[in-house]
Enzyme design. Structure first.
Site, short mmCIF file in Angstrom:
data_model
loop_
_atom_site.label_atom_id
_atom_site.label_comp_id
_atom_site.label_asym_id
_atom_site.label_seq_id
_atom_site.Cartn_x
_atom_site.Cartn_y
_atom_site.Cartn_z
CG HIS A 169 8.91 -8.45 0.54
ND1 HIS A 169 9.18 -9.79 0.46
CD2 HIS A 169 7.57 -8.37 0.70
CE1 HIS A 169 8.05 -10.49 0.54
NE2 HIS A 169 7.05 -9.64 0.69
CG ASN A 172 5.72 -14.40 -0.20
OD1 ASN A 172 6.57 -13.58 -0.54
ND2 ASN A 172 4.64 -14.07 0.48
CG HIS A 208 2.87 -3.85 -11.34
ND1 HIS A 208 1.87 -4.10 -10.42
CD2 HIS A 208 2.27 -3.27 -12.42
CE1 HIS A 208 0.72 -3.68 -10.92
NE2 HIS A 208 0.93 -3.18 -12.12
CE1 TYR A 226 2.12 -6.11 -4.75
CE2 TYR A 226 4.49 -6.29 -4.94
CZ TYR A 226 3.31 -6.70 -4.37
OH TYR A 226 3.30 -7.68 -3.42
FE1 HDE Z 1 3.71 -7.70 -1.64
N1 HDE Z 1 4.36 -5.76 -1.65
N2 HDE Z 1 1.89 -7.06 -1.07
N3 HDE Z 1 3.09 -9.63 -1.42
N4 HDE Z 1 5.52 -8.34 -2.10
C1 HDE Z 1 5.60 -5.35 -1.93
O1 HDE Z 1 6.12 -3.59 -3.37
C2 HDE Z 1 1.45 -5.80 -1.11
C3 HDE Z 1 1.85 -10.04 -1.10
C4 HDE Z 1 5.90 -9.63 -2.34
O2 HDE Z 1 11.75 -7.92 -4.10
C5 HDE Z 1 5.71 -3.86 -2.06
O3 HDE Z 1 7.90 -2.82 -4.49
C6 HDE Z 1 0.04 -5.73 -0.78
C7 HDE Z 1 1.68 -11.44 -1.35
C8 HDE Z 1 7.30 -9.68 -2.65
O4 HDE Z 1 11.06 -5.95 -4.71
C9 HDE Z 1 4.28 -3.39 -1.84
C10 HDE Z 1 -0.32 -7.02 -0.53
C11 HDE Z 1 2.89 -11.86 -1.83
C12 HDE Z 1 7.74 -8.36 -2.58
C13 HDE Z 1 3.55 -4.68 -1.60
C14 HDE Z 1 0.83 -7.86 -0.73
C15 HDE Z 1 3.75 -10.72 -1.86
C16 HDE Z 1 6.61 -7.56 -2.24
C17 HDE Z 1 6.75 -3.21 -1.20
C18 HDE Z 1 -1.68 -7.51 -0.10
C19 HDE Z 1 3.31 -13.28 -2.22
C20 HDE Z 1 9.14 -7.86 -2.78
C21 HDE Z 1 7.79 -2.66 -2.15
C22 HDE Z 1 -2.60 -7.55 -1.16
C23 HDE Z 1 2.55 -13.83 -3.30
C24 HDE Z 1 9.43 -7.54 -4.19
C25 HDE Z 1 7.33 -3.02 -3.46
C26 HDE Z 1 10.87 -7.10 -4.34
C27 HDE Z 1 6.65 -6.15 -2.13
C28 HDE Z 1 2.23 -4.70 -1.39
C29 HDE Z 1 0.80 -9.26 -0.52
C30 HDE Z 1 5.11 -10.81 -2.30
C31 HDE Z 1 4.09 -2.37 -0.73
C32 HDE Z 1 -0.80 -4.49 -0.71
C33 HDE Z 1 0.43 -12.28 -1.16
C34 HDE Z 1 8.12 -10.91 -2.96
O5 HDE Z 1 3.77 -2.77 -2.98
#
Ligand code: HDE
Length: 754
Positions: A131, A203, A395, A418
């Protein structure tokens, strides 16, 4: 007395005229860079910094511990008319380093040089692991009070207003990648509630690729560019992506959503949002339900055409970002309703046979309707991209009392990730003190010190129990976030999924069966395109096998395109009841913030143009005048020339004239003009014909009046569906609005599948 200076008089007149044109040009149309027009000459009279643009907002002025400061927002920006060091000492020169004579070398003592360069050297921070590419906006959320039965969360109370910051994003691309690539979009909302910040990090697709957080690095490594050449950027049309999703078949549901029109939204404003996981809500009485969050856009769910998306990636890589900011600037504030699907909190955590802890499954809205619980309006753009959009940190563990998590194994893993990622990205543990992340509730957390500590914590006893600080802070039952005593079933400690997670195909089939014929065609072409970009035959064959397990027609059609045989299914095809709510086609929606291109011919036919521009503005849309040259035409400002315009920027096209080829309609000047012979023979500028042609094949509404009708005839589209001719400009725009309300002229996309 000032002596007469003819040269200066001419210069002043030209300057005044230029300013007038510049003002007229920039008026009304969003996108001006600053809050005041730039003068021709470099200003020399010291002046205070310009204020932000009127639609720009900043994070609330709070202390690092959540108190309102009452400090006006501009106080956070640069101060005073004079250039200073970071310590506020005025400087007399920033253009030359301090040297031993004009030919150097630079002296070590040049503290201004060293401060400037050192700071510059450290301007970048790591981009988000996923993202990375995003755009944010401030807004307000108003509760309807309709969720009171199921949750005690105060921000959902009737009429309660809460400030929010929303960040939309793509998943795979780097910070500088194009907006319109085929990908999932993030929809992350920070609600600054009185009871602590609530982050709904969702999402635009209601299911996820994987069921267990431990697979996240795998899917992301597969989706990101290949590690050897670091290509392709920001897309899934490559071998590693299809290698993974064809082997790890729980990814197939999310993948079909990506291959559908949902993967290429027209705008962030036309996206649904989903919390994806099932959450647990708790009301005042302590009763719990399970729930899924939905965002429903006021403008309906709408997407780009694939060719449009591809052209835009080159012509305007910032298309979605620009669209969001332009809409807010034009006063067409994007709106969504927040809704919930509610399920009984039964021990088996299923609803209608669907496992609510499986993030690869939806619950069709026909089985559990989405109940509206509040409205989000985005009404301010950020003042500084880095400070706000880049530094915002979401988070899932930011939860107010009344909203809790479930054991969804994907959600559980996110609760770790997060905070962990911000330590590197935002350089330490105090990221919640960055202005955009500061809560609007009082903070008393006993967390101390660390890099970039902004708080001035008083007292000596940041520990519990203490007597030295009077026992402060105290824990309480009153309106506290309480961990629910959810029963954990007796079970061995194992690395495994529930067996209900094993069905990887029935809901993919449900999605396919719920699509209209045109949406099915788009899915077929997306799979064919993406797999057609893969090199490995085995990967294509393996994915075809997955498609056979979804639907034979889908599989056969893609197989034809790939030149491969269609395999037989290896799993029984489920009987599914289509969910009409999954289709994007068939409704009528408002056209707020749509871009209307208006082709004009300076030689005539300009009578209705000003009136049409006003009507477009009045309808909440943005008119962009397209003419052979810049400047003014018939008293109206030209925003695009035939050279700078491209159809993909407009949602609909109006033609007031049929302009002859302009002087720059030369293949050497503008390749869009086509071949030399064609230009010489053309009655209408070939770039105008190209505009009509592309708008037609992207199923956009086209309207003409007066001389403009001749341009339609010239392009050979007069009388075809969604092409209107009218007596006047006003009538043409009215007809166009009606066509726009269905988003596209769907008849122009004939479908071969039912
Ligand atoms: Fe994320 N995701 N994600 N994700 N995600 C991040 O956090 C992660 C997942 C989502 O505009 C990171 O600050 C793991 C699902 C959005 O700042 C990180 C898993 C969904 C955003 C991270 C998921 C999301 C992130 C990268 C598997 C939809 C952007 C930078 C368990 C429900 C937020 C950060 C923004 C961002 C990890 C799965 C949505 C790396 C480990 C499912 C919208 O922490």
């Amino acid at each position: 007395m000032e002596s007469h200076n003819p040269a200066k008089v001419v210069k002043d007149v030209v300057q005044a005229a230029t300013a007038k044109v510049a003002d007229a040009l920039s008026s009304d149309v969003p996108g001006k860079p600053g809050s005041a027009p730039a003068p021709l000459n470099e200003p020399t009279t010291p002046a205070e910094p310009l204020p932000p643009k009127k639609e720009q907002g900043t994070p609330d002025t709070r202390t690092p511990t959540g108190a309102e400061t009452g400090v006006p927002a501009p106080a956070k920006a640069q101060q005073g008319a004079y250039l200073t060091t970071s310590q506020g000492a005025r400087l007399r020169d920033t253009d030359h380093s301090l040297k031993a004579g004009p030919r150097g070398p630079i002296l070590m003592q040049d503290h201004h040089f060293r401060e400037k360069i050192t700071h510059f050297d450290h301007e970048r921070i790591p981009e988000r692991v996923v993202h990375a590419r995003g755009a944010g906006a401030h807004g307000v959320f108003v509760g309807y009070g309709t969720a009171a039965d199921v949750t005690k969360a105060g921000f959902l109370a009737k009429g309660k207003e809460t400030q929010v910051f929303v960040r939309f994003s793509t998943v795979l691309g780097s910070r500088g990648s194009a907006d319109t690539v085929r990908d999932t979009r993030g929809f992350a909302t920070k609600f600054y509630t009185d009871e602590g910040t609530f982050d709904l990090v969702g999402n635009n697709i209601p299911v996820f690729f994987i069921q267990d957080a431990i697979k996240f690095p795998d899917i992301i490594h597969a989706g990101k560019p290949h590690p050897d050449r670091e290509i392709p950027q920001a897309q899934s049309a490559h071998d590693t992506f299809w290698d993974f999703v064809s082997l790890h078949t729980e990814a197939q549901h999310h993948t079909i959503w990506n291959m559908s029109d949902r993967g290429i939204p027209r705008s962030y404003r036309t996206m649904e949002g989903f919390g994806v996981h099932t959450f647990r809500l708790v009301n005042e009485a302590g009763e719990t339900v399970l729930a899924k969050f939905h965002w429903k856009p006021k403008l309906g769910t709408h997407s780009l055409d694939w060719e449009e998306a591809q052209l835009l990636a080159g012509v305007d890589p910032d298309f979605h970002r620009r669209d969001l900011y332009d809409a807010i600037e034009a006063g067409a504030f994007p709106e969504w309703e927040l809704g919930i699907q509610v399920f009984p909190d039964a021990p088996e955590e299923t609803f209608a046979g669907i496992d609510l802890l499986d993030p690869t499954k939806i619950v069709p809205e026909e089985l559990a309707p989405v109940q509206a619980i509040g409205k989000l309006t985005l009404n301010r753009t950020p003042t500084n991209f880095f400070a706000e959009t880049e530094q915002v940190a979401f988070h899932l563990g930011h939860l107010p009392p009344g909203i809790d998590v479930t054991n969804d194994p994907l959600l559980q893993g996110r609760l770790f990730s997060y905070v962990d990622t911000q330590l590197t990205r935002l350089g330490g543990p105090n990221f919640s003190q960055i202005p955009i992340n500061r809560p609007h509730a009082p903070v008393n957390d006993m967390l101390r010190d660390g890099f970039h500590q902004h708080a001035m914590h008083a007292g000596v006893a940041p520990y519990k129990p203490n007597s030295l600080d009077g026992g402060n802070p105290f824990t309480t039952e009153e309106n506290a976030f309480a961990d629910l005593p959810v029963v954990v079933a007796e079970a061995p400690k194992i690395r495994a999924n529930p067996v209900t997670f094993d069905d990887h195909y029935s809901q993919v089939r449900l999605f396919w069966a719920s699509m209209s014929p045109v949406e099915k065609e788009h899915i077929i072409r997306a799979y064919t395109f993406e797999l057609g970009k893969c090199y490995e035959q085995a990967i294509k064959e393996r994915q075809l096998q997955c498609l056979a397990n979804i639907d034979p027609v889908l599989c056969e059609q893609v197989a034809v395109g790939l030149g491969l045989p269609a395999p037989e299914p290896t799993v029984p095809l489920a009987e599914v009841a289509p969910s009409p709510a999954l289709s994007q086609v068939g409704g009528r929606w408002p056209g707020d913030g749509r871009m209307i291109g208006i082709v004009v011919d300076p030689r005539g036919g300009l009578d209705d143009v000003s009136e049409v521009r006003r009507a477009v503005f009045a309808a909440g849309m943005v008119p962009l005048l397209i003419a052979p040259h810049g400047g003014m035409v018939g008293g109206d400002p030209v925003q695009r020339t035939f050279a700078t315009a491209r159809s993909v920027e407009f949602d609909a096209l109006l033609l007031a004239g049929a302009p002859a080829p302009a002087p720059d309609a030369l293949p050497a000047r503008d390749a869009k003009a086509g071949a030399e012979g064609g230009v010489a023979l053309a009655a209408v500028d070939p770039r105008v014909e190209l505009l009509i042609d592309e708008c037609w094949r992207h199923a956009k509404a086209i309207g003409a009046w007066g001389e403009g009708v001749a341009a339609l005839q010239q392009a050979g589209v007069a009388g075809t569906p969604g092409v209107v001719t009218a007596e006047s400009g006003g009538a043409a725009f009215t007809a166009l609005q009606d066509l726009l309300s269905t988003h596209r002229v769907w008849e122009r996309f004939p479908a071969s599948v039912a």
